[in-house]
Design a protein around this motif. Structure first.
Motif, PDB file in Angstrom:
ATOM      1  N   LEU A  48       0.859  -1.177   0.000  1.00  0.00           N
ATOM      2  CA  LEU A  48       0.000   0.000   0.000  1.00  0.00           C
ATOM      3  C   LEU A  48       0.900   1.233   0.000  1.00  0.00           C
ATOM      4  O   LEU A  48       1.776   1.357   0.852  1.00  0.00           O
ATOM      5  CB  LEU A  48      -0.904  -0.003   1.228  1.00  0.00           C
ATOM      6  N   VAL A  49       0.688   2.123  -0.950  1.00  0.00           N
ATOM      7  CA  VAL A  49       1.506   3.320  -1.112  1.00  0.00           C
ATOM      8  C   VAL A  49       0.771   4.492  -0.467  1.00  0.00           C
ATOM      9  O   VAL A  49      -0.327   4.853  -0.904  1.00  0.00           O
ATOM     10  CB  VAL A  49       1.776   3.606  -2.602  1.00  0.00           C
ATOM     11  N   ILE A  50       1.384   5.075   0.545  1.00  0.00           N
ATOM     12  CA  ILE A  50       0.752   6.176   1.268  1.00  0.00           C
ATOM     13  C   ILE A  50       1.561   7.445   1.041  1.00  0.00           C
ATOM     14  O   ILE A  50       2.722   7.538   1.450  1.00  0.00           O
ATOM     15  CB  ILE A  50       0.649   5.855   2.775  1.00  0.00           C
ATOM     16  N   GLU A  51       0.916   8.404   0.361  1.00  0.00           N
ATOM     17  CA  GLU A  51       1.545   9.695   0.079  1.00  0.00           C
ATOM     18  C   GLU A  51       0.649  10.865   0.495  1.00  0.00           C
ATOM     19  O   GLU A  51       1.114  11.985   0.599  1.00  0.00           O
ATOM     20  CB  GLU A  51       1.849   9.822  -1.421  1.00  0.00           C
ATOM     21  N   ASN A  52      -0.620  10.579   0.712  1.00  0.00           N
ATOM     22  CA  ASN A  52      -1.572  11.609   1.098  1.00  0.00           C
ATOM     23  C   ASN A  52      -1.208  12.171   2.468  1.00  0.00           C
ATOM     24  O   ASN A  52      -1.084  11.421   3.447  1.00  0.00           O
ATOM     25  CB  ASN A  52      -2.983  11.007   1.106  1.00  0.00           C
ATOM     26  N   ASN A  71       6.670   9.562   2.127  1.00  0.00           N
ATOM     27  CA  ASN A  71       6.238   8.314   1.500  1.00  0.00           C
ATOM     28  C   ASN A  71       6.345   7.201   2.531  1.00  0.00           C
ATOM     29  O   ASN A  71       7.394   7.043   3.156  1.00  0.00           O
ATOM     30  CB  ASN A  71       7.124   7.946   0.310  1.00  0.00           C
ATOM     31  N   ILE A  72       5.267   6.462   2.692  1.00  0.00           N
ATOM     32  CA  ILE A  72       5.294   5.270   3.536  1.00  0.00           C
ATOM     33  C   ILE A  72       4.661   4.132   2.741  1.00  0.00           C
ATOM     34  O   ILE A  72       3.605   4.297   2.129  1.00  0.00           O
ATOM     35  CB  ILE A  72       4.560   5.482   4.877  1.00  0.00           C
ATOM     36  N   LEU A  73       5.335   3.000   2.739  1.00  0.00           N
ATOM     37  CA  LEU A  73       4.802   1.799   2.109  1.00  0.00           C
ATOM     38  C   LEU A  73       4.380   0.840   3.214  1.00  0.00           C
ATOM     39  O   LEU A  73       5.112   0.641   4.186  1.00  0.00           O
ATOM     40  CB  LEU A  73       5.863   1.145   1.215  1.00  0.00           C
ATOM     41  N   CYS A  74       3.207   0.280   3.071  1.00  0.00           N
ATOM     42  CA  CYS A  74       2.680  -0.664   4.056  1.00  0.00           C
ATOM     43  C   CYS A  74       2.617  -2.027   3.387  1.00  0.00           C
ATOM     44  O   CYS A  74       1.946  -2.199   2.366  1.00  0.00           O
ATOM     45  CB  CYS A  74       1.289  -0.207   4.493  1.00  0.00           C
ATOM     46  N   VAL A  75       3.326  -3.010   3.946  1.00  0.00           N
ATOM     47  CA  VAL A  75       3.355  -4.364   3.382  1.00  0.00           C
ATOM     48  C   VAL A  75       2.430  -5.239   4.217  1.00  0.00           C
ATOM     49  O   VAL A  75       2.591  -5.355   5.434  1.00  0.00           O
ATOM     50  CB  VAL A  75       4.786  -4.939   3.353  1.00  0.00           C
ATOM     51  N   ILE A  76       1.450  -5.828   3.529  1.00  0.00           N
ATOM     52  CA  ILE A  76       0.452  -6.671   4.187  1.00  0.00           C
ATOM     53  C   ILE A  76       0.391  -8.020   3.472  1.00  0.00           C
ATOM     54  O   ILE A  76       0.861  -8.144   2.339  1.00  0.00           O
ATOM     55  CB  ILE A  76      -0.948  -6.007   4.191  1.00  0.00           C
ATOM     56  N   HIS A  77      -0.167  -9.013   4.151  1.00  0.00           N
ATOM     57  CA  HIS A  77      -0.414 -10.289   3.459  1.00  0.00           C
ATOM     58  C   HIS A  77      -1.781 -10.844   3.848  1.00  0.00           C
ATOM     59  O   HIS A  77      -2.276 -10.602   4.946  1.00  0.00           O
ATOM     60  CB  HIS A  77       0.707 -11.306   3.709  1.00  0.00           C
ATOM     61  N   ASN A  78      -2.356 -11.571   2.903  1.00  0.00           N
ATOM     62  CA  ASN A  78      -3.662 -12.179   3.072  1.00  0.00           C
ATOM     63  C   ASN A  78      -3.475 -13.588   3.646  1.00  0.00           C
ATOM     64  O   ASN A  78      -2.845 -14.438   2.998  1.00  0.00           O
ATOM     65  CB  ASN A  78      -4.379 -12.235   1.715  1.00  0.00           C
ATOM     66  N   VAL A  79      -4.009 -13.822   4.820  1.00  0.00           N
ATOM     67  CA  VAL A  79      -3.827 -15.126   5.480  1.00  0.00           C
ATOM     68  C   VAL A  79      -4.546 -16.254   4.745  1.00  0.00           C
ATOM     69  O   VAL A  79      -4.214 -17.427   4.929  1.00  0.00           O
ATOM     70  CB  VAL A  79      -4.273 -15.100   6.962  1.00  0.00           C
ATOM     71  N   ASN A  80      -5.501 -15.917   3.895  1.00  0.00           N
ATOM     72  CA  ASN A  80      -6.215 -16.925   3.116  1.00  0.00           C
ATOM     73  C   ASN A  80      -5.482 -17.278   1.823  1.00  0.00           C
ATOM     74  O   ASN A  80      -5.848 -18.244   1.151  1.00  0.00           O
ATOM     75  CB  ASN A  80      -7.636 -16.458   2.786  1.00  0.00           C
ATOM     76  N   GLU A  81      -4.469 -16.492   1.471  1.00  0.00           N
ATOM     77  CA  GLU A  81      -3.714 -16.725   0.243  1.00  0.00           C
ATOM     78  C   GLU A  81      -2.273 -17.168   0.497  1.00  0.00           C
ATOM     79  O   GLU A  81      -1.603 -17.618  -0.421  1.00  0.00           O
ATOM     80  CB  GLU A  81      -3.700 -15.456  -0.615  1.00  0.00           C
ATOM     81  N   SER A  82      -1.803 -17.035   1.712  1.00  0.00           N
ATOM     82  CA  SER A  82      -0.415 -17.399   2.018  1.00  0.00           C
ATOM     83  C   SER A  82      -0.294 -18.909   2.218  1.00  0.00           C
ATOM     84  O   SER A  82      -1.261 -19.599   2.539  1.00  0.00           O
ATOM     85  CB  SER A  82       0.076 -16.654   3.258  1.00  0.00           C
ATOM     86  N   TRP A  83       0.944 -19.389   2.030  1.00  0.00           N
ATOM     87  CA  TRP A  83       1.200 -20.814   2.227  1.00  0.00           C
ATOM     88  C   TRP A  83       1.268 -21.109   3.716  1.00  0.00           C
ATOM     89  O   TRP A  83       1.865 -20.367   4.499  1.00  0.00           O
ATOM     90  CB  TRP A  83       2.512 -21.220   1.555  1.00  0.00           C
TER      91      TRP A  83
END
Length: 167
Positions: A48-52, A71-83
């Motif tokens: 997620l790219v946060i610049e606002n 600029n802040i980048l937020c790294v997330i993961h979907n628990v239903n899609e991860s191994w």
């Protein structure tokens, strides 16, 4: 920059110039993220790219470690899609996100930018601010920008303190 120079120069920056990174630089960071390997190639992450400016200021409710980056980048993961490992169901999405985060910060260093990986946050507050669904885990925030001052690595342990051989 060669790889050894990149990993030697990379440090956690806590003071940024009041300027956003360019679209070209941002796209290079996102391409580096996209190239990160993930468990079983499931690619369960999003960046997620946060610049606002309003959202950047609101993020301070969830972490005090924004360092006024533009600029802040937020790294997330979907628990239903991860191994998930079959015998204990351990979720490897956070591991995947760590690799993505590493790719981003190393490419940023390569571009002459500075970063800081932030994991000290109130996850539920960050999720609410960014409207992130329950199926996601917020793994890291990455502040990105032009450093206000030069920095360097903190002192590192000797190799004999971190390596064990089984030969």
């Amino acid at each position: 920059m060669d790889f050894n120079e990149v990993i030697t120069k990379r440090y956690s920056c806590r003071d940024y110039v009041d300027k956003k990174i360019s679209e070209e630089e941002l796209n290079k960071l996102l391409m580096a993220a996209n190239l990160a390997p993930t468990a079983v190639n499931y690619q369960p992450f999003k960046v997620l790219v946060i610049e606002n400016e309003d959202i950047l200021n609101k993020l301070k409710e969830g972490t005090k470690y924004t360092f006024n980056a533009k600029n802040i980048l937020c790294v997330i993961h979907n628990v239903n899609e991860s191994w998930h490992r079959y015998y204990d169901k351990k979720d490897f999405g956070t591991f995947d996100s760590a690799i993505v985060t590493t790719h981003i910060v190393l490419e940023a260093t390569n571009l002459g930018l500075a970063t800081c990986i932030v994991c000290s946050m109130k996850e539920e507050v960050i999720k609410e601010i960014l409207n992130i669904g329950d199926e996601y885990i917020v793994d890291s925030l990455i502040t990105v920008g032009y450093p206000a001052e030069s920095g360097s690595h903190n002192k590192r342990k000797d190799l004999n303190e971190i390596v064990e051989y089984y030969r």
